[in-house]
Motif scaffolding. Sequence first.
Motif, PDB file in Angstrom:
ATOM      1  N   GLY A   1       1.304  -4.432   6.513  1.00 57.47           N
ATOM      2  CA  GLY A   1       0.761  -3.562   5.544  1.00 57.47           C
ATOM      3  C   GLY A   1       1.414  -1.963   5.818  1.00 57.47           C
ATOM      4  O   GLY A   1       2.139  -1.760   6.429  1.00 57.47           O
ATOM      5  N   ALA A   2       0.564  -1.349   5.188  1.00 56.38           N
ATOM      6  CA  ALA A   2       0.755   0.203   5.306  1.00 56.38           C
ATOM      7  C   ALA A   2       0.730   0.634   6.673  1.00 56.38           C
ATOM      8  O   ALA A   2       1.694   1.455   7.136  1.00 56.38           O
ATOM      9  N   GLY A   3      -0.311   0.133   7.558  1.00 59.33           N
ATOM     10  CA  GLY A   3      -0.327   0.760   9.060  1.00 59.33           C
ATOM     11  C   GLY A   3       0.659  -0.009   9.591  1.00 59.33           C
ATOM     12  O   GLY A   3       1.227   0.646  10.571  1.00 59.33           O
TER      13      GLY A   3
ATOM     14  N   SER B   1       2.910  -2.376  -2.685  1.00 54.01           N
ATOM     15  CA  SER B   1       1.594  -1.345  -2.921  1.00 54.01           C
ATOM     16  C   SER B   1       0.455  -2.365  -3.379  1.00 54.01           C
ATOM     17  O   SER B   1       0.283  -2.675  -4.586  1.00 54.01           O
ATOM     18  N   PRO B   2      -0.689  -2.930  -2.344  1.00 54.30           N
ATOM     19  CA  PRO B   2      -1.701  -3.765  -3.167  1.00 54.30           C
ATOM     20  C   PRO B   2      -2.626  -2.758  -4.179  1.00 54.30           C
ATOM     21  O   PRO B   2      -2.954  -3.424  -5.117  1.00 54.30           O
ATOM     22  N   CYS B   3      -2.546  -1.467  -3.961  1.00 54.59           N
ATOM     23  CA  CYS B   3      -3.338  -0.496  -4.738  1.00 54.59           C
ATOM     24  C   CYS B   3      -2.712  -0.807  -6.231  1.00 54.59           C
ATOM     25  O   CYS B   3      -3.691  -0.334  -7.091  1.00 54.59           O
TER      26      CYS B   3
ATOM     27  N   ALA C   1      -2.064  -3.895  13.662  1.00 55.91           N
ATOM     28  CA  ALA C   1      -2.135  -3.507  12.449  1.00 55.91           C
ATOM     29  C   ALA C   1      -2.517  -4.672  11.490  1.00 55.91           C
ATOM     30  O   ALA C   1      -1.992  -4.685  10.247  1.00 55.91           O
ATOM     31  N   THR C   2      -3.607  -5.165  11.867  1.00 52.24           N
ATOM     32  CA  THR C   2      -4.027  -6.478  11.294  1.00 52.24           C
ATOM     33  C   THR C   2      -4.746  -6.341   9.875  1.00 52.24           C
ATOM     34  O   THR C   2      -5.110  -7.167   9.282  1.00 52.24           O
ATOM     35  N   GLY C   3      -5.148  -5.079   9.741  1.00 56.49           N
ATOM     36  CA  GLY C   3      -5.748  -4.688   8.390  1.00 56.49           C
ATOM     37  C   GLY C   3      -7.082  -5.190   8.276  1.00 56.49           C
ATOM     38  O   GLY C   3      -8.171  -5.257   9.073  1.00 56.49           O
TER      39      GLY C   3
ATOM     40  N   SER D   1     -17.066  -5.631   0.193  1.00 52.28           N
ATOM     41  CA  SER D   1     -16.577  -4.512   1.114  1.00 52.28           C
ATOM     42  C   SER D   1     -15.286  -5.094   1.897  1.00 52.28           C
ATOM     43  O   SER D   1     -15.380  -6.440   2.316  1.00 52.28           O
ATOM     44  N   LYS D   2     -14.778  -4.087   2.497  1.00 57.24           N
ATOM     45  CA  LYS D   2     -13.909  -4.525   3.294  1.00 57.24           C
ATOM     46  C   LYS D   2     -14.446  -4.607   4.792  1.00 57.24           C
ATOM     47  O   LYS D   2     -15.222  -3.783   4.983  1.00 57.24           O
ATOM     48  N   LYS D   3     -13.903  -5.498   5.564  1.00 53.62           N
ATOM     49  CA  LYS D   3     -14.197  -5.252   6.962  1.00 53.62           C
ATOM     50  C   LYS D   3     -13.126  -5.498   7.886  1.00 53.62           C
ATOM     51  O   LYS D   3     -11.963  -5.920   7.552  1.00 53.62           O
TER      52      LYS D   3
ATOM     53  N   GLY E   1      -4.887   1.684  10.994  1.00 52.06           N
ATOM     54  CA  GLY E   1      -5.102   1.096   9.645  1.00 52.06           C
ATOM     55  C   GLY E   1      -6.401   0.630   9.363  1.00 52.06           C
ATOM     56  O   GLY E   1      -7.433   1.112  10.382  1.00 52.06           O
ATOM     57  N   ASP E   2      -6.672  -0.447   8.589  1.00 51.56           N
ATOM     58  CA  ASP E   2      -8.075  -0.724   8.478  1.00 51.56           C
ATOM     59  C   ASP E   2      -8.736  -1.612   9.544  1.00 51.56           C
ATOM     60  O   ASP E   2      -9.990  -1.882   9.477  1.00 51.56           O
ATOM     61  N   CYS E   3      -7.949  -1.977  10.528  1.00 49.48           N
ATOM     62  CA  CYS E   3      -8.428  -2.765  11.483  1.00 49.48           C
ATOM     63  C   CYS E   3      -9.279  -1.888  12.602  1.00 49.48           C
ATOM     64  O   CYS E   3      -9.897  -2.281  13.774  1.00 49.48           O
TER      65      CYS E   3
HETATM   66  C1  LIG Z   1      -6.810  -3.973  -5.145  1.00 44.78           C
HETATM   67  C2  LIG Z   1      -6.772  -3.012  -3.930  1.00 44.78           C
HETATM   68  C3  LIG Z   1      -6.554  -1.523  -4.478  1.00 44.78           C
HETATM   69  C4  LIG Z   1      -6.541  -0.606  -3.628  1.00 44.78           C
HETATM   70  N1  LIG Z   1      -6.341   0.685  -3.965  1.00 44.78           N
HETATM   71  C5  LIG Z   1      -6.148   1.432  -3.161  1.00 44.78           C
HETATM   72  C6  LIG Z   1      -5.812   2.977  -3.496  1.00 44.78           C
HETATM   73  O1  LIG Z   1      -5.745   3.174  -4.771  1.00 44.78           O
HETATM   74  N2  LIG Z   1      -5.611   3.885  -2.575  1.00 44.78           N
HETATM   75  C7  LIG Z   1      -5.480   3.605  -1.251  1.00 44.78           C
HETATM   76  O2  LIG Z   1      -5.417   4.647  -0.349  1.00 44.78           O
HETATM   77  N3  LIG Z   1      -5.979   2.258  -0.730  1.00 44.78           N
HETATM   78  C8  LIG Z   1      -6.261   1.400  -1.695  1.00 44.78           C
HETATM   79  N4  LIG Z   1      -6.188   0.253  -1.166  1.00 44.78           N
HETATM   80  C9  LIG Z   1      -6.558  -0.008   0.155  1.00 44.78           C
HETATM   81  C10 LIG Z   1      -5.507  -0.384   1.026  1.00 44.78           C
HETATM   82  O3  LIG Z   1      -4.536  -1.185   0.314  1.00 44.78           O
HETATM   83  C11 LIG Z   1      -5.803  -0.543   2.341  1.00 44.78           C
HETATM   84  O4  LIG Z   1      -6.616   0.276   2.982  1.00 44.78           O
HETATM   85  C12 LIG Z   1      -4.453  -0.768   3.175  1.00 44.78           C
HETATM   86  O5  LIG Z   1      -3.671  -2.105   2.568  1.00 44.78           O
HETATM   87  C13 LIG Z   1      -4.790  -0.877   4.641  1.00 44.78           C
HETATM   88  O6  LIG Z   1      -3.442  -1.327   5.299  1.00 44.78           O
HETATM   89  P1  LIG Z   1      -3.305  -1.922   6.680  1.00 44.78           P
HETATM   90  O7  LIG Z   1      -1.965  -1.856   7.176  1.00 44.78           O
HETATM   91  O8  LIG Z   1      -4.466  -1.350   7.550  1.00 44.78           O
HETATM   92  O9  LIG Z   1      -3.915  -3.553   6.475  1.00 44.78           O
HETATM   93  P2  LIG Z   1      -3.399  -4.540   5.356  1.00 44.78           P
HETATM   94  O10 LIG Z   1      -2.855  -3.958   4.223  1.00 44.78           O
HETATM   95  O11 LIG Z   1      -4.906  -5.410   5.212  1.00 44.78           O
HETATM   96  O12 LIG Z   1      -2.271  -5.349   6.216  1.00 44.78           O
HETATM   97  C14 LIG Z   1      -2.572  -6.147   6.990  1.00 44.78           C
HETATM   98  C15 LIG Z   1      -1.291  -7.020   7.661  1.00 44.78           C
HETATM   99  O13 LIG Z   1      -1.694  -7.768   8.906  1.00 44.78           O
HETATM  100  C16 LIG Z   1      -0.843  -8.946   8.638  1.00 44.78           C
HETATM  101  N5  LIG Z   1      -1.499  -9.894   9.690  1.00 44.78           N
HETATM  102  C17 LIG Z   1      -3.053  -9.828  10.008  1.00 44.78           C
HETATM  103  N6  LIG Z   1      -3.353 -10.650  10.669  1.00 44.78           N
HETATM  104  C18 LIG Z   1      -2.149 -11.302  11.277  1.00 44.78           C
HETATM  105  C19 LIG Z   1      -1.817 -12.175  12.386  1.00 44.78           C
HETATM  106  N7  LIG Z   1      -2.717 -12.728  13.011  1.00 44.78           N
HETATM  107  N8  LIG Z   1      -0.648 -12.495  12.450  1.00 44.78           N
HETATM  108  C20 LIG Z   1       0.478 -11.832  11.647  1.00 44.78           C
HETATM  109  N9  LIG Z   1       0.148 -10.941  10.514  1.00 44.78           N
HETATM  110  C21 LIG Z   1      -1.221 -10.764  10.546  1.00 44.78           C
HETATM  111  C22 LIG Z   1      -1.311  -9.343   7.221  1.00 44.78           C
HETATM  112  O14 LIG Z   1      -0.140 -10.262   6.887  1.00 44.78           O
HETATM  113  C23 LIG Z   1      -0.899  -7.989   6.556  1.00 44.78           C
HETATM  114  O15 LIG Z   1       0.481  -7.751   6.471  1.00 44.78           O
HETATM  115  C24 LIG Z   1      -6.404  -1.007  -1.955  1.00 44.78           C
HETATM  116  C25 LIG Z   1      -6.434  -2.289  -1.748  1.00 44.78           C
HETATM  117  C26 LIG Z   1      -6.617  -3.163  -2.503  1.00 44.78           C
HETATM  118  C27 LIG Z   1      -6.688  -4.799  -2.073  1.00 44.78           C
END
Ligand SMILES: Cc1cc2nc3c(=O)[nH]c(=O)nc-3n(C[C@H](O)[C@H](O)[C@H](O)COP(=O)(O)OP(=O)(O)OC[C@H]3O[C@@H](n4cnc5c(N)ncnc54)[C@H](O)[C@@H]3O)c2cc1C
Lengths: 449, 82
Positions: free
Chosen positions: A14-16, A45-47, A109-111, A241-243, A279-281
């Motif tokens: 993801g973004a992180g 962009s999931p957003c 960065a498991t989100g 909500s997100k966790k 990121g979100d984790c």
């Molecule tokens: C519908 C929607 C709308 C949103 N709108 C906005 C917005 O407008 N503006 C904004 O700033 N944010 C927005 N967000 C929030 C934003 O998308 C998240 O905050 C962001 O995706 C967090 O990024 P991340 O990399 O931390 O985690 P995530 O995007 O959750 O990515 C986690 C990654 O970890 C991987 N993963 C997890 N566990 C494992 C494992 N065991 N092995 C291998 N891979 C693994 C997954 O495959 C994924 O690739 C939105 C989210 C959604 C769903």
Amino acid sequence: MAQDNLRIVIIGGGAGGISAASTAKAVAPDASITLFTEYEDVAYSPCGIPFVHGREIPDFKNLFLQTSEHYAEIGIDLQLQTKVTGIDLENRAVSVGSEPFGWDRLVIATGFEYDEPDIPGINMDGIHYVKNIRRAMEFDKVLDQIKKIVVVSATPIGIEMAGNLAHRGLETHLIDEGAWLMSEVADPDIMEPVRESLEEMGAKIHFGTGVLEFKGSNGKVNTVVTSSGEIDCDAVVVAASKKPNNHLSRDAGIELGATGGIIVDDHMRTSAKDVFASGDCTEIIHGVTDIPIQGLSGSHAYSQGRVAGANAAGDDRSYDPVYIPWGMVGGKVQIGGVSLGETLHKALGIPHLVAFATGISRARYYPGVSRIRVKLIADPETHRIMGAQMSGGEGIKERADFLAFVIKRGVTLEDLAWMENVYSPPIGALMEPIALAAQAGLAKLAKRN
Amino acid sequence: MGFGHWLRENAEKYLLEAADDQMISQYPEACAKPYRKKGVIPFFWRKIFVPVYLIIPWDVRRKIILYTSYPGGKRPRWKKYD
Ligand SMILES: Cc1cc2nc3c(=O)[nH]c(=O)nc-3n(C[C@H](O)[C@H](O)[C@H](O)COP(=O)(O)OP(=O)(O)OC[C@H]3O[C@@H](n4cnc5c(N)ncnc54)[C@H](O)[C@@H]3O)c2cc1C
């Protein structure tokens, strides 16, 4: 200092994770960088997903920001659809299938995952969560076949989905236990125009309503039983909500905080040596309260990933406490804010003063002018700004970004009341709504003294 | 779930409920009646925890929150703006 033959492993695309990988490659071009993601894709962009469902954006293709080939070209080894099943801190390896895969530095960065509500029937077919783009593509085809949909929880994602599904022409019901939309973060007066706008678009909003059960036939949902009656539907979107998704980290013995997020310092270092997270984790310090918080946004995940990736590659970067400027469109109304609103100040019991004003976005005679409600929250002793919430038609994002800086730099109501601002009829009014709100705050203080 | 996590999750939920009630009386035209679960556990948080929490001064409370936020109360290094 970059180390020769450095092996950096990143879990998450993801973004992180993706920003950590790209930044690490830029800092240490000779390092071997491997990114594991259990999903089929990276760099989208999931957003944007709700807006494709709402047909504001024509195609899911538009949400992809980079191709997988691009990462191969710049030397990042992307392992798509590959789940990491364990982290071995002692032997510095992650488990992928039955194979260990070694690392010198690890970025987690498991989100996030959704806090799935404990409601009977929650696992039925037709109950959908918005996250992965491939699932969204499949769901979009379902949306072509159906007429009635229920969105559970008026979170930001719930509101975006409800607005977009109503825009697509579906009979859309938005159910929430709270007394107003986004009641966990936003204030009722700010959200009222959003409610009006969603209802004008045809969405039916059920406040103060608990979901008690999902019922269906042949394993597929067709009814949502609520505390105020039953609603028929063809599908349900759960926008809980997100966790933090921290199963791997917890099992590995990496320290988690009271939010459930990974504890990191300002270099995004975890409690384990050479292990970073982004990121979100994670959980991050809030700039005003000093309290750790989790579940921030994609923009935070992206910038934390850059810091984690740079440091994993041998750089020395730090990440600041967050003030969380936010903004979004609810129905057709722009809303936003920064730091804590009035409700959260009350919840935490932080002494605060609230100041309001309604101003305009451009000259009052210029076509397209819209009203902007600004609410500033200040420290009653020092008059420093601690938070803000806004609703209106345009310019909310820019005001939220500006106010985040204002809070970070300790600006007071007095400073804002006498601030300079742009006046140009098509883009800015003579009297800036933020300055008007600050003036109202000072007037309130003068009356008290 | 550790003690800190449990405390934070419940404190957040019930403090927010109490704040919502204040907001509902302040902005009645923009609010509906919220849905609340009843029972002994919510009663404890609503009638005992929230009032006790709110009489502790914010500075003291902030220290308690920070202490209970981390295993052993050990806070990682973060820049502070003043
Ligand atoms: C519908 C929607 C709308 C949103 N709108 C906005 C917005 O407008 N503006 C904004 O700033 N944010 C927005 N967000 C929030 C934003 O998308 C998240 O905050 C962001 O995706 C967090 O990024 P991340 O990399 O931390 O985690 P995530 O995007 O959750 O990515 C986690 C990654 O970890 C991987 N993963 C997890 N566990 C494992 C494992 N065991 N092995 C291998 N891979 C693994 C997954 O495959 C994924 O690739 C939105 C989210 C959604 C769903």
